[in-house]
Write an enzyme that holds these catalytic residues in place. Structure first.
Site, mmCIF file in Angstrom:
data_model
loop_
_atom_site.group_PDB
_atom_site.id
_atom_site.type_symbol
_atom_site.label_atom_id
_atom_site.label_comp_id
_atom_site.label_asym_id
_atom_site.label_seq_id
_atom_site.Cartn_x
_atom_site.Cartn_y
_atom_site.Cartn_z
ATOM 1 N N CYS A 41 13.530 33.764 -39.473
ATOM 2 C CA CYS A 41 13.650 33.158 -38.143
ATOM 3 C C CYS A 41 13.240 31.653 -38.535
ATOM 4 O O CYS A 41 12.569 31.295 -39.077
ATOM 5 C CB CYS A 41 13.357 33.891 -37.141
ATOM 6 N N CYS A 44 9.547 31.519 -38.424
ATOM 7 C CA CYS A 44 9.274 31.813 -39.909
ATOM 8 C C CYS A 44 9.403 30.568 -40.889
ATOM 9 O O CYS A 44 8.289 30.400 -41.790
ATOM 10 C CB CYS A 44 10.096 32.972 -40.388
ATOM 11 N N ARG A 48 6.189 28.585 -42.684
ATOM 12 C CA ARG A 48 6.612 28.338 -44.042
ATOM 13 C C ARG A 48 6.052 26.994 -44.523
ATOM 14 O O ARG A 48 5.296 26.454 -45.336
ATOM 15 C CB ARG A 48 7.972 28.643 -44.579
ATOM 16 N N CYS A 104 13.405 31.345 -29.680
ATOM 17 C CA CYS A 104 13.260 30.238 -30.701
ATOM 18 C C CYS A 104 14.861 29.720 -30.641
ATOM 19 O O CYS A 104 15.741 30.251 -30.243
ATOM 20 C CB CYS A 104 12.886 30.565 -31.730
ATOM 21 N N CYS A 130 13.922 35.251 -33.955
ATOM 22 C CA CYS A 130 12.311 35.251 -33.635
ATOM 23 C C CYS A 130 11.572 36.625 -32.990
ATOM 24 O O CYS A 130 10.513 37.074 -33.238
ATOM 25 C CB CYS A 130 11.731 33.972 -33.111
#
Length: 169
Positions: A41, A44, A48, A104, A130
């Protein structure tokens, strides 16, 4: 302990260890995405990016650990770990308390001068939601694990920063 951390921060081994841990975590994320077919998502992807910040701090630190560049690496490390912790916490709250008012974005929003999702979509393109729980290990969801991981990075970074004011004997 502070002298030990100061000593470690002025050598390459500790910075290489940080690079290794960040690479393992990034590789795990790509494994989850491309092998296990979990859809990352927006949060995420931002998490990252924060992890890539930690990785970059490790690279800066390993380049010249005995120079002032080490200070820049420590600052980037703290900034990335803090940002990652905030993102992971927000993501965890979205999953634990789903709400139509707490969602999100649909697409990642990188600045035009750093369009990571266009340059490397296989790594930075978000395709998931998300609030969807896709993976769990030992009763914790992925963002909950990331809260712990980023908190650990932040605590160690803060200790390393404090240790810089202790002289090496």
């Amino acid at each position: 302990m502070m002298r030990f951390l100061n000593h470690c921060s002025q050598g390459r081994s500790a910075w290489l260890l940080m690079i290794l841990t960040a690479l393992i975590l990034e590789s795990s994320a790509l494994y989850f995405q491309h092998v296990m077919k979990l859809q990352p998502c927006v949060m995420c992807i931002y998490e990252r990016v924060a992890l890539f910040g930690v990785l970059s701090a490790g690279i800066l630190g390993v380049i010249a650990p005995k120079t002032p560049l080490r200070w820049l690496a420590i600052i980037l490390w703290i900034y990335s770990a803090w940002g990652g912790l905030q993102l992971a916490w927000q993501h965890t709250m979205m999953q634990l308390h789903p709400s139509p008012f707490n969602t999100c974005d649909f697409f990642v929003n990188f600045p035009s001068w750093l369009a990571l999702n266009q340059w490397l979509p296989s790594v930075f393109e978000a395709t998931g939601d998300c609030s969807v729980r896709q993976w769990q290990f030992l009763t914790l969801e992925m963002p909950q694990w990331l809260v712990g991981i980023f908190a650990a990075y932040l605590v160690v970074a803060a200790l390393v920063l404090i240790s810089q004011f202790f002289s090496r004997k």
